[in-house]
Design a protein around this motif. Structure first.
Motif, short mmCIF file in Angstrom:
data_model
loop_
_atom_site.label_atom_id
_atom_site.label_comp_id
_atom_site.label_asym_id
_atom_site.label_seq_id
_atom_site.Cartn_x
_atom_site.Cartn_y
_atom_site.Cartn_z
N VAL A 151 1.15 -0.82 0.51
CA VAL A 151 -0.34 0.41 -0.03
C VAL A 151 1.27 1.72 0.08
CG1 VAL A 151 -1.81 0.93 1.57
CG2 VAL A 151 -1.40 -1.16 1.25
N SER A 152 0.26 2.35 -0.99
CA SER A 152 1.53 3.35 -1.16
C SER A 152 0.35 4.85 -0.12
CB SER A 152 2.16 3.13 -2.31
OG SER A 152 2.67 4.75 -1.96
N VAL A 153 1.38 5.96 0.74
CA VAL A 153 0.30 6.16 1.44
C VAL A 153 0.37 7.80 0.66
CG1 VAL A 153 -0.67 7.36 3.98
CG2 VAL A 153 -0.69 4.72 3.16
N HIS A 160 5.75 9.79 -0.09
CA HIS A 160 5.00 8.36 -0.52
C HIS A 160 4.89 7.79 0.67
CE1 HIS A 160 3.47 9.26 -4.09
NE2 HIS A 160 1.81 9.07 -3.27
N GLU A 162 4.88 3.55 2.01
CA GLU A 162 5.03 2.60 2.16
C GLU A 162 4.85 1.46 2.80
OE1 GLU A 162 7.07 1.21 -1.65
OE2 GLU A 162 5.59 2.31 -3.15
N GLU A 165 0.23 -4.90 3.62
CA GLU A 165 -1.27 -4.98 4.85
C GLU A 165 -0.98 -6.42 5.03
OE1 GLU A 165 -4.63 -1.99 3.30
OE2 GLU A 165 -4.32 -4.28 2.26
N THR A 170 2.64 -4.87 10.00
CA THR A 170 1.31 -4.85 9.46
C THR A 170 -0.14 -4.80 10.32
OG1 THR A 170 2.51 -3.64 7.59
CG2 THR A 170 -0.54 -3.56 7.92
N ALA A 180 -7.61 1.86 10.50
CA ALA A 180 -6.96 3.39 9.75
C ALA A 180 -5.41 3.99 9.86
CB ALA A 180 -7.95 4.35 9.77
N ASP A 182 -1.80 3.71 10.18
CA ASP A 182 -0.96 3.46 9.39
C ASP A 182 -1.03 4.51 8.04
OD1 ASP A 182 1.01 1.78 10.80
OD2 ASP A 182 0.33 -0.12 9.55
N ARG A 183 -2.47 4.94 7.88
CA ARG A 183 -2.38 5.98 7.03
C ARG A 183 -2.38 7.28 7.53
NH1 ARG A 183 -4.78 3.61 2.28
NH2 ARG A 183 -4.70 1.61 2.46
N THR A 184 -3.57 7.28 8.78
CA THR A 184 -3.26 8.76 9.79
C THR A 184 -2.20 8.83 9.77
OG1 THR A 184 -4.03 8.04 11.36
CG2 THR A 184 -5.24 8.28 9.63
#
Length: 325
Positions: A151-153, A160, A162, A165, A170, A180, A182-184
Motif C-alpha cells: 500500500v502506498s500512502v 509517499h 509504503e 498489509e 502491519t 486506519a 498506518d494511513r493517518t
C-alpha cells in the motif's frame, strides 16, 4: 571478537558507566531515561506541541503499546512457522518527551538539564536488542509482507510511505492501533513538521525568541535561538565522554545553563507566546482535509489509550480534548 575479550570489554564499560552515573547523581543529573517532569500540582508553562501533541504518545504509553505490538508479532510469526523474539523499546523518556521547540520547565532543567549527558549515559548503558533471528526471504516476507499487498500512502509534502498489509508488523499494528492508523499517522507527522517549521519562521515567534535571547545574554549565555546553547554543549560531549570527571563537569554546566534558560523562558513568557503563534499558524497552514485527518487520528489515539486502562487515563483525557482550531 573472542567471547572472553568481549566480556572483559563489557565489564570495563559497565564499571565506567556506573562511575559516571554516580558522579552525575552528585552533580544533579537525573538517572538515564528520566524525563524530568514537573510534580503533580506544580504550575508551569504550557507544553506547546504542534497539533496538541497528536503525533506522539507519552513515553509510558508508548512502551506499553510497543510491547503489545511485539507480542502480536511473535504470535503472528509463529503462525507462519517463523521464530521472532520480541524486541524492547530503546527510546528513552527524555528522547520521546523533549519539547520540539526547546521549551523547558524549571524542574526538568534542574534535574536533567537539556538531557544531553543523561541521554548519552542512557544509550551507553542500554544493551543492544537481540539480533539472532533468521533473515531468509521467507522470514522477511512473514514479518514485512509481500509486494502483492503493498500500500502506498501519499503524504502532504508530496512524498509517499509504503507498507505491505499482509506482514506481521502491519497486522500487529492494526490489532493494537486500529485499521486506519498506518494511513493517518504518517500524514499527521508531516503536518506536525509543517506547523513547527511555519511557527519558527513566524515574525511574532522570532520576536519572542529575541526577548528570550536578550535575557540569556544578560545571564551570560549567548544564544541566537533555542538550540544554540544545546549545540555548543553537544559539541563538547565526544571529548568529555571518556572521562568521568570531564563528563561530570559538563553535566554540571549543562544544568546551570538549562536553569538559566528555563528562568529566561519563564520571565519572557516564551511558552505562552509560542502557543499563541502556533494557534495562529495552524489556522493558516492546515486545510479542511488536513483537519479531518488529524481528527480521525486523535479519535484513534483516544481509543488506543483507553485500551490501556487506568494507567493511561490522564493522557486519554488529554487526547479527548485535543483539537486543531
Amino acid at each position: 571478537m573472542p567471547r572472553a575479550r568481549r566480556t572483559a570489554r563489557t565489564a570495563r564499560t559497565t564499571v565506567l558507566t556506573v562511575a559516571m552515573l554516580a558522579a552525575l547523581a552528585v552533580a544533579g543529573c537525573s538517572l538515564p531515561g528520566a524525563a524530568g517532569r514537573e510534580p503533580v500540582g506544580t504550575p508551569g508553562p504550557p507544553d506547546v506541541r504542534p497539533l496538541s501533541g497528536a503525533a506522539s504518545f507519552r513515553h509510558a504509553a508508548a512502551v506499553r503499546l510497543h510491547d503489545l505490538q511485539e507480542q502480536v508479532i511473535v504470535r503472528c510469526m509463529a503462525e507462519h512457522g517463523q521464530r521472532y523474539t520480541a524486541q524492547p523499546r530503546t527510546a528513552s523518556a527524555r528522547g520521546e518527551e523533549t519539547n520540539p521547540y526547546g521549551l523547558l520547565t524549571a524542574r526538568r532543567a534542574a534535574t536533567d538539564g537539556y538531557g544531553i549527558v543523561g541521554e548519552f549515559l542512557h544509550v551507553r548503558s542500554s544493551p543492544p536488542p537481540a539480533d539472532d533471528e533468521p533473515r531468509d526471504p521467507a522470514w522477511r516476507r512473514a514479518l514485512l509482507g509481500t509486494a502483492a499487498h503493498r500500500v502506498s500512502v501519499p503524504l502532504p509534502d508530496g512524498s509517499h510511505v509504503e507498507y505491505s498489509e499482509d506482514g506481521c508488523v502491519t497486522q500487529a499494528r492494526v490489532e493494537v492501533y486500529g485499521a486506519a492508523w498506518d494511513r493517518t499517522e504518517p500524514v499527521v507527522a508531516v503536518l506536525s513538521a509543517r506547523v513547527l517549521t511555519a511557527v519558527e519562521k513566524d515574525a511574532d515567534y522570532r520576536a519572542a525568541v529575541r526577548r528570550w535571547s536578550s535575557c540569556m545574554e544578560e545571564a551570560g549565555h549567548r544564544a541566537a535561538d533555542l538550540q544554540a546553547v544545546r549545540e555548543r554543549l553537544n559539541r563538547r560531549l565526544p571529548k568529555a565522554s571518556g572521562d568521568p570527571a570531564s563528563l561530570t563537569a559538563l553535566g554540571r554546566e549543562e544544568i546551570r545553563t538549562a536553569e538559566a534558560d528555563a528562568r529566561c523562558q519563564a520571565a519572557t513568557e516564551l511558552a505562552e507566546a509560542v502557543g499563541k503563534v502556533q494557534r495562529s499558524v495552524e489556522k493558516r497552514v492546515l486545510g479542511s482535509d488536513d483537519r479531518k485527518v488529524v481528527a480521525r487520528h486523535v479519535a484513534a489515539k483516544r481509543a488506543v489509550l483507553k485500551k490501556l486502562g487506568s494507567g493511561a487515563a490522564a493522557e486519554a483525557s488529554n487526547a479527548e480534548g485535543q483539537s486543531v482550531n
